[in-house]
Scaffold this active site. Structure first.
Site, short mmCIF file in Angstrom:
data_model
loop_
_atom_site.label_atom_id
_atom_site.label_comp_id
_atom_site.label_asym_id
_atom_site.label_seq_id
_atom_site.Cartn_x
_atom_site.Cartn_y
_atom_site.Cartn_z
N ILE A 20 -2.51 15.70 -10.64
CA ILE A 20 -2.88 14.58 -11.53
C ILE A 20 -2.50 14.99 -12.95
O ILE A 20 -2.81 16.11 -13.37
CB ILE A 20 -4.37 14.19 -11.41
CG1 ILE A 20 -4.69 13.01 -12.34
CG2 ILE A 20 -5.30 15.35 -11.62
CD1 ILE A 20 -6.05 12.35 -12.08
N ALA A 21 -1.79 14.13 -13.62
CA ALA A 21 -1.36 14.46 -14.98
C ALA A 21 -1.26 13.19 -15.81
O ALA A 21 -0.92 12.12 -15.29
CB ALA A 21 0.00 15.16 -14.96
N VAL A 22 -1.57 13.34 -17.10
CA VAL A 22 -1.50 12.22 -18.05
C VAL A 22 -0.67 12.69 -19.25
O VAL A 22 -0.77 13.85 -19.69
CB VAL A 22 -2.93 11.80 -18.48
CG1 VAL A 22 -2.89 10.81 -19.63
CG2 VAL A 22 -3.68 11.21 -17.29
N GLU A 75 -7.95 21.78 -6.17
CA GLU A 75 -8.05 23.07 -6.85
C GLU A 75 -7.83 22.83 -8.34
O GLU A 75 -7.00 22.00 -8.73
CB GLU A 75 -6.98 24.05 -6.37
CG GLU A 75 -7.22 24.61 -4.98
CD GLU A 75 -6.60 23.74 -3.91
OE1 GLU A 75 -5.74 22.90 -4.25
OE2 GLU A 75 -6.99 23.87 -2.73
N ASN A 119 -9.64 25.23 -17.15
CA ASN A 119 -9.29 23.84 -17.46
C ASN A 119 -10.55 22.99 -17.61
O ASN A 119 -10.88 22.14 -16.78
CB ASN A 119 -8.38 23.29 -16.34
CG ASN A 119 -7.64 22.03 -16.76
OD1 ASN A 119 -8.01 21.39 -17.75
ND2 ASN A 119 -6.62 21.65 -16.01
N TYR A 129 -13.55 15.74 -13.29
CA TYR A 129 -13.89 15.71 -11.86
C TYR A 129 -15.40 15.62 -11.65
O TYR A 129 -15.86 14.93 -10.74
CB TYR A 129 -13.31 16.95 -11.16
CG TYR A 129 -11.81 17.07 -11.26
CD1 TYR A 129 -10.98 15.95 -11.12
CD2 TYR A 129 -11.19 18.30 -11.50
CE1 TYR A 129 -9.61 16.05 -11.23
CE2 TYR A 129 -9.81 18.41 -11.60
CZ TYR A 129 -9.03 17.28 -11.47
OH TYR A 129 -7.66 17.38 -11.57
C1 LIG Z 1 -6.99 16.49 -17.14
C2 LIG Z 1 -6.25 15.18 -17.50
C3 LIG Z 1 -5.55 14.65 -16.25
C4 LIG Z 1 -7.31 14.18 -18.01
O1 LIG Z 1 -6.63 12.93 -18.26
P1 LIG Z 1 -7.25 11.84 -19.28
O2 LIG Z 1 -6.55 10.56 -19.00
O3 LIG Z 1 -7.21 12.37 -20.65
O4 LIG Z 1 -8.77 11.75 -18.78
P2 LIG Z 1 -9.79 10.54 -19.11
O5 LIG Z 1 -9.44 9.92 -20.42
O6 LIG Z 1 -9.87 9.65 -17.92
O7 LIG Z 1 -11.14 11.40 -19.26
C5 LIG Z 1 -12.36 10.98 -18.67
C6 LIG Z 1 -13.44 11.98 -19.02
O8 LIG Z 1 -13.11 13.28 -18.52
C7 LIG Z 1 -13.55 14.28 -19.47
N1 LIG Z 1 -12.39 14.90 -20.10
C8 LIG Z 1 -11.07 14.59 -19.91
N2 LIG Z 1 -10.29 15.41 -20.65
C9 LIG Z 1 -11.12 16.23 -21.33
C10 LIG Z 1 -10.92 17.28 -22.25
N3 LIG Z 1 -9.68 17.67 -22.62
N4 LIG Z 1 -12.00 17.95 -22.73
C11 LIG Z 1 -13.23 17.59 -22.36
N5 LIG Z 1 -13.52 16.57 -21.48
C12 LIG Z 1 -12.46 15.91 -20.98
C13 LIG Z 1 -14.35 13.53 -20.51
O9 LIG Z 1 -15.68 13.44 -20.01
C14 LIG Z 1 -13.66 12.18 -20.50
O10 LIG Z 1 -14.47 11.14 -20.99
P3 LIG Z 1 -14.52 10.84 -22.58
O11 LIG Z 1 -13.10 10.79 -23.07
O12 LIG Z 1 -15.24 9.51 -22.65
O13 LIG Z 1 -15.28 11.98 -23.19
C15 LIG Z 1 -5.23 15.44 -18.65
O14 LIG Z 1 -5.86 16.14 -19.70
C16 LIG Z 1 -4.00 16.22 -18.22
O15 LIG Z 1 -3.00 15.65 -17.77
N6 LIG Z 1 -4.05 17.56 -18.36
C17 LIG Z 1 -2.89 18.40 -18.00
C18 LIG Z 1 -2.67 18.43 -16.50
C19 LIG Z 1 -3.91 18.93 -15.77
O16 LIG Z 1 -4.58 19.86 -16.20
N7 LIG Z 1 -4.20 18.29 -14.61
C20 LIG Z 1 -5.30 18.67 -13.77
C21 LIG Z 1 -4.90 19.80 -12.90
S1 LIG Z 1 -6.20 20.24 -11.74
#
Ligand SMILES: CC(C)(COP(=O)(O)OP(=O)(O)OC[C@H]1O[C@@H](n2cnc3c(N)ncnc32)[C@H](O)[C@@H]1OP(=O)(O)O)[C@@H](O)C(=O)NCCC(=O)NCCS
Length: 168
Positions: free
Chosen positions: A76-78, A112, A117, A124
Site C-alpha cells: 500500500i502506498a500513497v 507485514e 513505520n 492500520y
Molecule cells: C503509510 C501511508 C500508506 C499512509 O497513507 P495516507 O494516505 O497518508 O494515510 P491516511 O491519510 O489515510 O491516514 C489515516 C490515519 O493514519 C495515521 N497516519 C497516516 N500516516 C501517518 C503518519 N505519517 N504519522 C502518523 N500517523 C499517520 C493517522 O492516524 C491518519 O489520520 P489523520 O491524518 O487524521 O491523523 C503513506 O504514508 C505511505 O505511502 N507511506 C510509504 C509507503 C509505506 O510505508 N507503506 C506501508 C508499508 S507496510
C-alpha cells in the site's frame, strides 16, 4: 484546501495504470516493487488490487492477495504529496467492504510492516489491526524485523485469539 476539493475515486487497478504505479512506488519505498511483481499480482484472479485517483492522477495503490481464507495486504502506498488526506484510508475502507470484513463474515487480513513505520502502524491500528508477532530480519535492505499485524473478528474486539499460528 484546493488539493482535496475534487472527490477521490477508488477503483480496480489495471495493467494500464502500471507506469504511474511504478513511478509512485519509486517515490514511496526505499526498495520499490518491480514491474514484474505488480504484473504477477494483477494476474491473480483471487486478489484485490485498487487504485486511488483524483482528476485522473494516480495518488495511491493497494495490492491484496488471497491465500485460502486469509487476505494478505502485500503493498500500500500513497504519493508523498497526497499523504494525510485520507487516501490510504479510502483504499482500506474499499478493501474491507469488498472482502466483507465489516459484515460479520469472519474475514482475516494480515500484513507485514516495519516497526519503525509509525505512520503506517497508526493507520492500520485505526482499522482494527493488532500486532501479533514479528518476522526476524524480514527486510533485506537493512535486516529490519517485520511486525506482523492482523485484522480479524477477534482483533476488532481487542483480542488475538483467532489468529492462525499465534499463541494468544
Ligand atoms: C503509510 C501511508 C500508506 C499512509 O497513507 P495516507 O494516505 O497518508 O494515510 P491516511 O491519510 O489515510 O491516514 C489515516 C490515519 O493514519 C495515521 N497516519 C497516516 N500516516 C501517518 C503518519 N505519517 N504519522 C502518523 N500517523 C499517520 C493517522 O492516524 C491518519 O489520520 P489523520 O491524518 O487524521 O491523523 C503513506 O504514508 C505511505 O505511502 N507511506 C510509504 C509507503 C509505506 O510505508 N507503506 C506501508 C508499508 S507496510
Amino acid at each position: 484546501m484546493t488539493a482535496t476539493s475534487t472527490p477521490l475515486k477508488i477503483r480496480r487497478l489495471t495493467y494500464a495504470d502500471l507506469p504511474q504505479v511504478i513511478a509512485l512506488e519509486r517515490r514511496a519505498f526505499p526498495t520499490p516493487w518491480s514491474l514484474a511483481m505488480f504484473v504477477l499480482e494483477l494476474s491473480k484472479s483471487t486478489g484485490i488490487c485498487l487504485a486511488a485517483l483524483r482528476d485522473g492522477e494516480l495518488l495511491g495503490h493497494l495490492i491484496c492477495s488471497r491465500y485460502d481464507t486469509v487476505w494478505h495486504i502485500m503493498n500500500i502506498a500513497v504519493d508523498p504529496d497526497a499523504r494525510r488526506q485520507g487516501v490510504a484510508s479510502a483504499m482500506l475502507e474499499q478493501l474491507v467492504e469488498r472482502i466483507g470484513g465489516n459484515s460479520g463474515g469472519g474475514a482475516q487480513v494480515t500484513l507485514e510492516v516495519r516497526p519503525s513505520n509509525d505512520g503506517a502502524i497508526a493507520l492500520y491500528e485505526r482499522f482494527g489491526f493488532l500486532s501479533a508477532g514479528r518476522r526476524r530480519r524480514y527486510y533485506q535492505d537493512n535486516g529490519e524485523d517485520a511486525l506482523v499485524m492482523w485484522r480479524t473478528p477477534a482483533t476488532l474486539a481487542g483480542r488475538l485469539d483467532d489468529i492462525p499460528n499465534v499463541a494468544s
